[in-house]
Write an enzyme that holds these catalytic residues in place. Structure first.
Site, PDB file in Angstrom:
ATOM      1  CE  LYS A 170      -4.805   3.808   4.452  1.00 48.70           C
ATOM      2  NZ  LYS A 170      -5.938   3.670   3.501  1.00 48.70           N
ATOM      3  NE  ARG A 209     -13.373   2.721   4.578  1.00 52.74           N
ATOM      4  CZ  ARG A 209     -12.975   3.971   4.792  1.00 52.74           C
ATOM      5  NH1 ARG A 209     -13.342   4.610   5.873  1.00 52.74           N
ATOM      6  NH2 ARG A 209     -12.187   4.574   3.939  1.00 52.74           N
ATOM      7  CG  ASP A 237      -9.875   2.322  -3.792  1.00 51.12           C
ATOM      8  OD1 ASP A 237      -8.922   2.299  -4.597  1.00 51.12           O
ATOM      9  OD2 ASP A 237     -10.048   3.248  -2.982  1.00 51.12           O
ATOM     10  CG  ASN A 238      -7.806   1.911  -8.934  1.00 57.43           C
ATOM     11  OD1 ASN A 238      -7.324   1.549 -10.004  1.00 57.43           O
ATOM     12  ND2 ASN A 238      -7.079   1.977  -7.824  1.00 57.43           N
ATOM     13  CB  CYS A 278     -15.419   4.120   0.312  1.00 60.72           C
ATOM     14  SG  CYS A 278     -13.779   3.496   0.429  1.00 60.72           S
ATOM     15  CB  CYS A 315     -11.419 -13.082 -21.796  1.00 62.11           C
ATOM     16  SG  CYS A 315     -10.436 -12.237 -20.535  1.00 62.11           S
ATOM     17  CG  ASP A 363      -2.147   0.880   1.058  1.00 61.74           C
ATOM     18  OD1 ASP A 363      -3.263   0.372   1.194  1.00 61.74           O
ATOM     19  OD2 ASP A 363      -1.971   2.093   0.743  1.00 61.74           O
ATOM     20  CB  CYS A 402      -7.996 -15.641 -19.287  1.00 62.21           C
ATOM     21  SG  CYS A 402      -9.789 -15.704 -19.451  1.00 62.21           S
ATOM     22  CB  CYS A 442     -14.162 -13.510 -18.072  1.00 60.71           C
ATOM     23  SG  CYS A 442     -12.830 -14.522 -18.716  1.00 60.71           S
TER      24      CYS A 442
HETATM   25 ZN   LIG Z   1     -10.693 -13.732 -18.839  1.00 63.53          ZN
END
Ligand SMILES: [Zn+2]
Length: 263
Positions: A97, A84, A141-142, A200, A257, A73, A260, A187
């Protein structure tokens, strides 16, 4: 005096008496036992993000005895995180962090090796970090970072446990690239499609959401490492905490995809 069968088990395992006590409630489980606990102790979990999801993830992986945890992080602990992000404390506001997390884990289980990395990993660095991991936990978170982590996991064939929580909604999925038969993150969420990016910091998040989803991420990671039961691969689990209702959606590998699909 221990019963004979316990002595016999202990002679063949590499845990010392303190470890046998510490992990005794795992060892008692038919699904884990000494063999499963030794797999956990030998494992290396890469936890990307030491925030709301990364907190319960790291705490449970450390308490459960994952031998090595790399915590990545690049952010510092902020007062707004403490509602939280249970790895961190008021006294550690302003500290990195990753380092704050390392301290929390060392207090719970000094036997776990924690590598705290204060960095934002680019593609090359992610490839390097993922290659050395038994399991990867996406606690970011992105979408951009999520896709980068997914690509690295597909390339290295390392299972990925992905969680997300925003407002009062949560999501959980496992992408297990080891088999080549299960869906990957791309996928489900094609990288060229525009998804509404919600974070958030702008939308808010109900404190226990990250606890519920992160704890389930830790459970899936421990299952993958110990080889227990069936993983969540090919399912997307969604929680609406307003009604406390779970939805489970079957997912499948996409033939188109970009990450993959076989060429
Ligand atoms: Zn995939």
């Amino acid at each position: 005096m221990r019963p004979f069968f316990i002595e016999k088990l202990i002679q063949t395992c590499c845990m010392d008496d303190q470890q046998l006590l510490r992990y005794s409630r795992h060892i008692l489980l038919d699904e884990i036992g000494i063999e499963g606990q030794e797999k956990l102790l030998a494992a290396h979990a890469l936890v990307i993000g030491a925030g709301g999801l990364g907190s319960p993830v790291a705490l449970y992986l450390a308490s459960a005895g994952i031998g090595r945890i790399t915590l990545v992080d690049d952010d510092d602990v902020d007062l707004t995180n403490l509602q939280r992000q249970v790895l961190h404390t008021t006294a550690r506001v302003g500290q990195p962090k990753a380092e704050s997390g390392r301290q929390a884990l060392a207090e719970i289980n000094p036997g776990v090796e924690v590598i705290a990395l204060r960095e934002r990993a680019d593609d090359a660095r992610l490839a390097e970090l993922v290659a050395g991991a038994t399991v990867v936990l996406d606690c970011t978170d992105n979408f951009r970072t999520r896709h980068a982590i997914n690509r690295a996991c597909v390339n290295a064939k390392v299972p990925l446990v992905s969680g997300a929580a925003i407002r009062m909604d949560g999501q959980l999925a496992v992408f297990d690239a080891r088999s080549g038969e299960t869906a990957c993150y791309a996928c489900l969420f094609p990288p060229d499609q525009q998804f509404e990016e919600v974070q958030c910091s702008t939308m808010g998040v109900f404190a226990p959401m990250v606890g519920i989803i992160g704890t389930m991420q830790a459970a899936e990671a421990l299952k993958l490492v110990a080889g227990i039961g069936e993983s969540l691969a090919n399912r997307l689990l969604m929680l609406d905490a307003r009604k406390m209702e779970w939805a489970s959606i079957r997912t499948a590998k996409s033939p188109d995809c970009p990450v993959c699909a076989r060429s």
